[in-house]
Design a protein around this motif. Structure first.
Motif, PDB file in Angstrom:
ATOM      1  N   GLY A  62       0.820  -1.214   0.000  1.00  0.00           N
ATOM      2  CA  GLY A  62       0.000   0.000   0.000  1.00  0.00           C
ATOM      3  C   GLY A  62       0.851   1.260   0.000  1.00  0.00           C
ATOM      4  O   GLY A  62       0.560   2.219  -0.725  1.00  0.00           O
ATOM      5  N   ASN A  63       1.924   1.270   0.790  1.00  0.00           N
ATOM      6  CA  ASN A  63       2.826   2.425   0.829  1.00  0.00           C
ATOM      7  C   ASN A  63       3.505   2.642  -0.519  1.00  0.00           C
ATOM      8  O   ASN A  63       3.639   3.776  -0.979  1.00  0.00           O
ATOM      9  CB  ASN A  63       3.877   2.269   1.927  1.00  0.00           C
ATOM     10  N   ALA A  64       3.947   1.569  -1.158  1.00  0.00           N
ATOM     11  CA  ALA A  64       4.589   1.683  -2.467  1.00  0.00           C
ATOM     12  C   ALA A  64       3.600   2.208  -3.503  1.00  0.00           C
ATOM     13  O   ALA A  64       3.953   3.032  -4.352  1.00  0.00           O
ATOM     14  CB  ALA A  64       5.139   0.320  -2.901  1.00  0.00           C
ATOM     15  N   LEU A  65       2.371   1.762  -3.412  1.00  0.00           N
ATOM     16  CA  LEU A  65       1.341   2.234  -4.326  1.00  0.00           C
ATOM     17  C   LEU A  65       1.074   3.725  -4.127  1.00  0.00           C
ATOM     18  O   LEU A  65       0.993   4.488  -5.095  1.00  0.00           O
ATOM     19  CB  LEU A  65       0.056   1.429  -4.124  1.00  0.00           C
ATOM     20  N   LEU A  66       0.978   4.162  -2.879  1.00  0.00           N
ATOM     21  CA  LEU A  66       0.772   5.577  -2.596  1.00  0.00           C
ATOM     22  C   LEU A  66       1.925   6.427  -3.116  1.00  0.00           C
ATOM     23  O   LEU A  66       1.711   7.497  -3.699  1.00  0.00           O
ATOM     24  CB  LEU A  66       0.592   5.809  -1.088  1.00  0.00           C
ATOM     25  N   GLN A  67       3.150   5.971  -2.912  1.00  0.00           N
ATOM     26  CA  GLN A  67       4.313   6.708  -3.404  1.00  0.00           C
ATOM     27  C   GLN A  67       4.295   6.816  -4.920  1.00  0.00           C
ATOM     28  O   GLN A  67       4.585   7.869  -5.490  1.00  0.00           O
ATOM     29  CB  GLN A  67       5.614   6.035  -2.949  1.00  0.00           C
ATOM     30  N   LEU A 118       3.295  10.113  -9.796  1.00  0.00           N
ATOM     31  CA  LEU A 118       2.526  10.350 -11.020  1.00  0.00           C
ATOM     32  C   LEU A 118       1.805  11.686 -10.967  1.00  0.00           C
ATOM     33  O   LEU A 118       1.749  12.423 -11.956  1.00  0.00           O
ATOM     34  CB  LEU A 118       1.516   9.218 -11.250  1.00  0.00           C
ATOM     35  N   GLN A 119       1.262  12.004  -9.802  1.00  0.00           N
ATOM     36  CA  GLN A 119       0.550  13.269  -9.624  1.00  0.00           C
ATOM     37  C   GLN A 119       1.519  14.459  -9.787  1.00  0.00           C
ATOM     38  O   GLN A 119       1.189  15.459 -10.418  1.00  0.00           O
ATOM     39  CB  GLN A 119      -0.123  13.311  -8.267  1.00  0.00           C
ATOM     40  N   GLN A 120       2.719  14.325  -9.234  1.00  0.00           N
ATOM     41  CA  GLN A 120       3.715  15.406  -9.321  1.00  0.00           C
ATOM     42  C   GLN A 120       4.200  15.634 -10.749  1.00  0.00           C
ATOM     43  O   GLN A 120       4.468  16.754 -11.139  1.00  0.00           O
ATOM     44  CB  GLN A 120       4.915  15.094  -8.426  1.00  0.00           C
ATOM     45  N   THR A 121       4.314  14.557 -11.516  1.00  0.00           N
ATOM     46  CA  THR A 121       4.797  14.711 -12.885  1.00  0.00           C
ATOM     47  C   THR A 121       3.676  15.000 -13.867  1.00  0.00           C
ATOM     48  O   THR A 121       3.937  15.288 -15.031  1.00  0.00           O
ATOM     49  CB  THR A 121       5.559  13.445 -13.353  1.00  0.00           C
ATOM     50  N   GLY A 122       2.443  14.935 -13.403  1.00  0.00           N
ATOM     51  CA  GLY A 122       1.293  15.231 -14.256  1.00  0.00           C
ATOM     52  C   GLY A 122       0.931  14.135 -15.223  1.00  0.00           C
ATOM     53  O   GLY A 122       0.246  14.343 -16.200  1.00  0.00           O
ATOM     54  N   HIS A 123       1.411  12.915 -14.957  1.00  0.00           N
ATOM     55  CA  HIS A 123       1.079  11.782 -15.836  1.00  0.00           C
ATOM     56  C   HIS A 123       0.045  10.941 -15.196  1.00  0.00           C
ATOM     57  O   HIS A 123       0.039  10.123 -14.519  1.00  0.00           O
ATOM     58  CB  HIS A 123       2.326  10.949 -16.162  1.00  0.00           C
ATOM     59  N   LEU A 165       1.621   6.730  -6.863  1.00  0.00           N
ATOM     60  CA  LEU A 165       0.554   7.667  -7.236  1.00  0.00           C
ATOM     61  C   LEU A 165       0.978   9.114  -7.004  1.00  0.00           C
ATOM     62  O   LEU A 165       0.681   9.991  -7.815  1.00  0.00           O
ATOM     63  CB  LEU A 165      -0.728   7.347  -6.460  1.00  0.00           C
ATOM     64  N   GLU A 166       1.683   9.360  -5.906  1.00  0.00           N
ATOM     65  CA  GLU A 166       2.171  10.716  -5.625  1.00  0.00           C
ATOM     66  C   GLU A 166       3.168  11.166  -6.692  1.00  0.00           C
ATOM     67  O   GLU A 166       3.121  12.298  -7.157  1.00  0.00           O
ATOM     68  CB  GLU A 166       2.822  10.774  -4.239  1.00  0.00           C
TER      69      GLU A 166
END
Length: 130
Positions: free
Chosen positions: A115-120, A125-130, A122-123
């Motif tokens: 779960g932690n790896a998945l959250l990281q 991806l969100q930061q790079t806008g992809h 996603l974060e």
């Protein structure tokens, strides 16, 4: 909860190496290990148990320090022993289609690390806008 998603891109994952219509389970086991090594204490393909084209054995120590010997066949993965390199023929444990499902049932620490790896991921991806 069965999760069949990889938190990290992994080029090592494959459906199996086909050799004359039979998966090479040793190669498949290597791919399984590389896919989830981040979420367990220790995991490797057994060198002392005989692997064949149709079966391979994987030793895993969970984050809770529980040790298991897993059997990988066309039917899936299952626990065959409660120590490294141990095959107990009397065990009749459930087969799991994926390593993710099996570890999810064995290890709350795996579930948390996944779960932690998945959250990281996603974060990022969100930061790079992809």
């Amino acid at each position: 909860m069965e999760v069949d998603f990889q938190p990290e891109d992994s080029s090592s994952f494959r459906e199996g190496i086909e050799l004359g219509g039979v998966k090479d389970m040793r190669s498949e086991a290597d791919a399984v290990v590389s896919d989830v090594l981040f979420a367990v204490n220790e995991m490797y393909v057994s060198q002392s148990l005989d692997s064949a084209l149709d079966v391979a054995y994987i030793n895993v120590e969970t984050r809770e320090t529980n040790r298991y010997c897993l059997e990988l066949t066309e039917a899936g993965l299952r626990v065959v022993g409660y120590a490294f390199d141990e095959v107990n023929e009397d065990l009749s444990t459930q087969y799991h289609e994926t390593i993710y499902s099996l570890l999810d049932t064995l290890s709350p620490g795996y579930r948390e690390a996944f779960g932690n790896a998945l959250l990281q991921r996603l974060e990022r991806l969100q930061q790079t806008g992809h």
